[in-house]
Scaffold this motif. Structure first.
Motif, short mmCIF file in Angstrom:
data_model
loop_
_atom_site.label_atom_id
_atom_site.label_comp_id
_atom_site.label_asym_id
_atom_site.label_seq_id
_atom_site.Cartn_x
_atom_site.Cartn_y
_atom_site.Cartn_z
N UNK A 40 43.61 54.17 40.48
CA UNK A 40 43.08 54.71 41.74
C UNK A 40 41.62 54.33 41.95
N UNK A 41 40.81 54.43 40.90
CA UNK A 41 39.39 54.12 41.00
C UNK A 41 39.16 52.67 41.44
N UNK A 42 40.01 51.76 40.95
CA UNK A 42 39.82 50.34 41.22
C UNK A 42 40.75 49.78 42.31
N UNK A 43 41.50 50.66 42.97
CA UNK A 43 42.36 50.23 44.06
C UNK A 43 43.41 49.23 43.63
N UNK A 44 43.98 49.44 42.46
CA UNK A 44 44.99 48.51 41.96
C UNK A 44 46.30 48.70 42.71
N UNK A 45 46.92 47.59 43.07
CA UNK A 45 48.19 47.61 43.80
C UNK A 45 49.18 46.74 43.02
N UNK A 46 50.29 47.34 42.62
CA UNK A 46 51.33 46.61 41.90
C UNK A 46 52.19 45.83 42.88
N UNK A 47 52.35 44.55 42.61
CA UNK A 47 53.21 43.68 43.42
C UNK A 47 54.29 43.13 42.48
N UNK A 55 43.68 43.80 42.22
CA UNK A 55 42.58 44.73 41.93
C UNK A 55 41.61 44.66 43.10
N UNK A 56 41.69 45.63 44.00
CA UNK A 56 40.90 45.60 45.23
C UNK A 56 39.40 45.78 44.99
N UNK A 57 39.01 46.42 43.88
CA UNK A 57 37.58 46.60 43.62
C UNK A 57 36.90 45.29 43.23
N UNK A 58 37.70 44.27 42.89
CA UNK A 58 37.18 42.94 42.55
C UNK A 58 37.88 41.94 43.47
N UNK A 59 37.30 41.65 44.64
CA UNK A 59 37.95 40.76 45.62
C UNK A 59 38.47 39.47 45.00
#
Length: 82
Positions: A40-47, A55-59
């Protein structure tokens, strides 16, 4: 499994580095396990179709999905809290 301790650690995943609290556990059957707090903190999205974690926190950063999903016989209890 036995908890050995807790600490804030520098974690390297792919080309990214993260500082995050970790729990050190004896007998974990894998090198590490990402918890919901990290996800949650790093906006991780499993695909799963692409076999990666975005990892949305690291474009631009993606991580390969490793391991296999546990088998489920459909009889596991479901716990819902309101």
């Amino acid at each position: 499994m036995r908890v050995m301790g807790k600490k804030v650690a520098s974690i390297r995943l792919g080309d990214g580095e993260f500082t995050h609290p970790v729990i050190v556990v004896e007998g974990l059957p894998m090198e590490a396990l990402l918890g919901m707090d990290f996800i949650l903190k790093n906006g991780c999205v499993l695909d799963p179709a692409a076999g990666k974690i975005v990892v949305r926190s690291k474009p631009g950063m993606t991580l390969p999905v490793q391991g296999k999903a546990p088998k489920c016989d459909g009889n596991a209890p479901l716990h819902v809290s309101h």
